[in-house]
Scaffold this motif. Structure first.
Motif, PDB file in Angstrom:
ATOM      1  N   VAL A   6      28.571 -46.900 -40.445  1.00 43.59           N
ATOM      2  CA  VAL A   6      27.172 -47.598 -40.521  1.00 43.59           C
ATOM      3  C   VAL A   6      26.472 -47.734 -39.130  1.00 43.59           C
ATOM      4  CG1 VAL A   6      27.818 -48.810 -42.788  1.00 43.59           C
ATOM      5  CG2 VAL A   6      28.116 -49.950 -40.691  1.00 43.59           C
ATOM      6  N   THR A   7      25.170 -47.725 -39.426  1.00 44.67           N
ATOM      7  CA  THR A   7      24.237 -47.774 -38.008  1.00 44.67           C
ATOM      8  C   THR A   7      24.298 -49.368 -37.851  1.00 44.67           C
ATOM      9  OG1 THR A   7      22.314 -48.306 -39.430  1.00 44.67           O
ATOM     10  CG2 THR A   7      22.703 -46.059 -38.423  1.00 44.67           C
ATOM     11  N   PRO A   8      24.336 -49.961 -36.474  1.00 44.70           N
ATOM     12  CA  PRO A   8      24.119 -51.084 -36.098  1.00 44.70           C
ATOM     13  C   PRO A   8      22.825 -51.957 -36.343  1.00 44.70           C
ATOM     14  CG  PRO A   8      24.012 -49.985 -34.166  1.00 44.70           C
ATOM     15  CD  PRO A   8      24.092 -48.994 -35.321  1.00 44.70           C
ATOM     16  N   ILE A   9      21.769 -50.957 -36.381  1.00 46.67           N
ATOM     17  CA  ILE A   9      20.650 -51.591 -36.802  1.00 46.67           C
ATOM     18  C   ILE A   9      19.917 -50.796 -37.862  1.00 46.67           C
ATOM     19  CG2 ILE A   9      20.018 -52.172 -34.457  1.00 46.67           C
ATOM     20  CD1 ILE A   9      18.682 -49.525 -33.924  1.00 46.67           C
ATOM     21  N   HIS A  10      18.727 -51.321 -38.684  1.00 47.54           N
ATOM     22  CA  HIS A  10      17.991 -50.638 -39.702  1.00 47.54           C
ATOM     23  C   HIS A  10      17.283 -49.583 -39.058  1.00 47.54           C
ATOM     24  CE1 HIS A  10      15.959 -49.701 -43.164  1.00 47.54           C
ATOM     25  NE2 HIS A  10      14.850 -50.554 -42.613  1.00 47.54           N
ATOM     26  N   VAL A  11      17.518 -48.198 -39.350  1.00 52.79           N
ATOM     27  CA  VAL A  11      16.777 -47.180 -38.891  1.00 52.79           C
ATOM     28  C   VAL A  11      16.140 -46.584 -39.958  1.00 52.79           C
ATOM     29  CG1 VAL A  11      18.288 -46.936 -36.920  1.00 52.79           C
ATOM     30  CG2 VAL A  11      18.650 -45.511 -38.991  1.00 52.79           C
ATOM     31  N   GLY A  12      14.858 -45.548 -39.629  1.00 48.14           N
ATOM     32  CA  GLY A  12      14.298 -44.955 -40.848  1.00 48.14           C
ATOM     33  C   GLY A  12      15.011 -43.634 -41.005  1.00 48.14           C
ATOM     34  N   PRO A  13      14.529 -43.036 -42.105  1.00 41.33           N
ATOM     35  CA  PRO A  13      15.073 -41.746 -42.637  1.00 41.33           C
ATOM     36  C   PRO A  13      15.213 -40.815 -41.470  1.00 41.33           C
ATOM     37  CG  PRO A  13      13.322 -42.239 -44.071  1.00 41.33           C
ATOM     38  CD  PRO A  13      13.285 -43.206 -42.800  1.00 41.33           C
ATOM     39  N   GLY A  14      14.276 -40.496 -40.448  1.00 36.63           N
ATOM     40  CA  GLY A  14      14.133 -39.550 -39.551  1.00 36.63           C
ATOM     41  C   GLY A  14      15.336 -39.972 -38.428  1.00 36.63           C
ATOM     42  N   GLU A  15      15.612 -41.274 -37.979  1.00 37.85           N
ATOM     43  CA  GLU A  15      16.566 -41.340 -36.952  1.00 37.85           C
ATOM     44  C   GLU A  15      17.908 -41.471 -37.704  1.00 37.85           C
ATOM     45  OE1 GLU A  15      18.467 -42.890 -33.627  1.00 37.85           O
ATOM     46  OE2 GLU A  15      16.910 -41.603 -34.124  1.00 37.85           O
ATOM     47  N   LEU A  16      18.064 -41.575 -38.969  1.00 43.41           N
ATOM     48  CA  LEU A  16      19.186 -41.509 -39.631  1.00 43.41           C
ATOM     49  C   LEU A  16      19.724 -40.131 -39.537  1.00 43.41           C
ATOM     50  CD1 LEU A  16      21.445 -42.959 -40.988  1.00 43.41           C
ATOM     51  CD2 LEU A  16      20.185 -42.467 -43.188  1.00 43.41           C
ATOM     52  N   ALA A  17      18.880 -39.308 -39.930  1.00 39.28           N
ATOM     53  CA  ALA A  17      19.126 -37.858 -40.050  1.00 39.28           C
ATOM     54  C   ALA A  17      19.526 -37.436 -38.588  1.00 39.28           C
ATOM     55  CB  ALA A  17      17.949 -37.130 -40.571  1.00 39.28           C
ATOM     56  N   ARG A  18      18.935 -37.761 -37.647  1.00 31.67           N
ATOM     57  CA  ARG A  18      19.033 -37.429 -36.308  1.00 31.67           C
ATOM     58  C   ARG A  18      20.443 -37.659 -35.854  1.00 31.67           C
ATOM     59  NH1 ARG A  18      19.782 -39.181 -31.106  1.00 31.67           N
ATOM     60  NH2 ARG A  18      19.708 -40.997 -31.696  1.00 31.67           N
ATOM     61  N   ARG A  19      20.967 -38.907 -36.294  1.00 33.10           N
ATOM     62  CA  ARG A  19      22.213 -39.494 -35.993  1.00 33.10           C
ATOM     63  C   ARG A  19      23.231 -38.813 -36.683  1.00 33.10           C
ATOM     64  NH1 ARG A  19      22.548 -45.814 -34.198  1.00 33.10           N
ATOM     65  NH2 ARG A  19      20.325 -45.836 -33.075  1.00 33.10           N
ATOM     66  N   ARG A  53      24.632 -60.632 -32.731  1.00 33.75           N
ATOM     67  CA  ARG A  53      25.312 -61.316 -33.824  1.00 33.75           C
ATOM     68  C   ARG A  53      24.947 -61.072 -35.232  1.00 33.75           C
ATOM     69  NH1 ARG A  53      27.281 -61.907 -29.730  1.00 33.75           N
ATOM     70  NH2 ARG A  53      28.761 -60.420 -31.027  1.00 33.75           N
ATOM     71  N   ALA A  54      23.607 -61.032 -35.624  1.00 30.46           N
ATOM     72  CA  ALA A  54      23.110 -60.672 -36.688  1.00 30.46           C
ATOM     73  C   ALA A  54      23.573 -59.036 -37.273  1.00 30.46           C
ATOM     74  CB  ALA A  54      21.471 -60.646 -36.869  1.00 30.46           C
ATOM     75  N   SER A  55      23.640 -58.179 -36.225  1.00 31.34           N
ATOM     76  CA  SER A  55      24.073 -56.604 -36.551  1.00 31.34           C
ATOM     77  C   SER A  55      25.578 -56.952 -36.859  1.00 31.34           C
ATOM     78  CB  SER A  55      24.021 -55.894 -35.150  1.00 31.34           C
ATOM     79  OG  SER A  55      24.684 -54.807 -35.363  1.00 31.34           O
ATOM     80  N   GLU A  56      26.493 -57.693 -36.044  1.00 29.58           N
ATOM     81  CA  GLU A  56      27.830 -57.708 -36.254  1.00 29.58           C
ATOM     82  C   GLU A  56      28.028 -58.149 -37.589  1.00 29.58           C
ATOM     83  OE1 GLU A  56      31.592 -58.959 -33.490  1.00 29.58           O
ATOM     84  OE2 GLU A  56      29.953 -60.544 -33.990  1.00 29.58           O
ATOM     85  N   ALA A  57      27.297 -59.040 -38.106  1.00 23.83           N
ATOM     86  CA  ALA A  57      27.723 -59.671 -39.556  1.00 23.83           C
ATOM     87  C   ALA A  57      27.175 -58.679 -40.664  1.00 23.83           C
ATOM     88  CB  ALA A  57      26.755 -61.088 -39.625  1.00 23.83           C
ATOM     89  N   ALA A  58      26.277 -58.139 -40.336  1.00 20.50           N
ATOM     90  CA  ALA A  58      26.000 -57.038 -41.474  1.00 20.50           C
ATOM     91  C   ALA A  58      26.673 -55.931 -41.468  1.00 20.50           C
ATOM     92  CB  ALA A  58      24.374 -56.440 -40.961  1.00 20.50           C
ATOM     93  N   VAL A  59      27.237 -55.460 -40.269  1.00 20.25           N
ATOM     94  CA  VAL A  59      28.242 -54.199 -40.348  1.00 20.25           C
ATOM     95  C   VAL A  59      29.578 -54.832 -40.860  1.00 20.25           C
ATOM     96  CG1 VAL A  59      29.801 -52.981 -38.578  1.00 20.25           C
ATOM     97  CG2 VAL A  59      27.293 -53.142 -38.248  1.00 20.25           C
TER      98      VAL A  59
END
Length: 207
Positions: A6-19, A53-59
């Protein structure tokens, strides 16, 4: 081997596809990795300690709800969010855990680079959690915005400047972002932690 990430941050469709495309280009034969976005409630950048810290909790929440059928879980982040906390509960590994650990068992002291101060502080903290602080010879801050992650030229320019600030004793530097393409032909070896982590997983298998 099947890896769920899972990504550590919210990303858009383009960045998700790049990753995801980057992972497809890096995974060794016999390995697949499925990457999903963490969701809109997560931070959109790791710019402060509160973001980290928020990213860690979400992951951690995402991994606890991960679909069945995967051999291993691995955050799409060199800060290894949730890895130490979930160890023993879930089959989880971290990109920093693997890439820095490989340097440690070879007896190397390495430098690291980070996009900003918050990430640099967390890299130091993660190394301490793993007991490897003595193997880290400084973390240089690039001073870049989150947009630089997808901008090879901007990241490389910042990296070049950072490499000049390391002492002569540093021959290996771990790039402190899991989603950046790095190619460097200088005397200092710049480690792509994601590529190395995937090679190590493939070589060792999952036990």
């Amino acid at each position: 081997m099947r890896i769920f990430s899972v990504t550590p941050i919210h990303v858009g469709p383009g960045e998700l596809a790049r990753r995801q495309a980057r992972y497809r280009s890096l995974v060794p034969a016999g390995v697949t990795l499925d990457l999903v976005d963490i969701g809109p409630e997560a931070p959109r950048a790791l710019d402060t300690d509160d973001d980290v810290r928020a990213s860690e909790a979400a992951v951690m929440a995402a991994f606890r709800a991960a679909p069945a059928g995967y051999d291993v879980l691995m955050p799409d982040c060199v800060l290894d969010p949730g890895v130490a906390d979930l160890a023993g509960e879930l089959p989880i590994v971290g990109i920093l855990q693997l890439s820095l650990g490989w340097q440690v068992i070879r007896g190397r002291k390495v430098g690291l680079v980070a996009r900003n101060d918050a990430i640099a502080d967390e890299l130091r903290a993660r190394a301490a959690v793993y007991g490897w602080s003595d193997h880290v010879d400084g973390v240089q801050v690039l001073g870049l915005g989150v947009e630089a992650i997808a901008d090879h030229n901007q990241w490389t320019a910042g990296l070049e400047a950072a490499l000049d600030r390391f002492g002569e004793g540093v021959s290996t530097v771990i790039n402190g972002c899991s989603a950046v393409e790095v190619k460097d032909d200088r005397g200092i070896s710049v480690v792509d932690p994601t590529a190395l982590a995937l090679r190590l997983l493939a070589a060792g298998g999952v036990r």
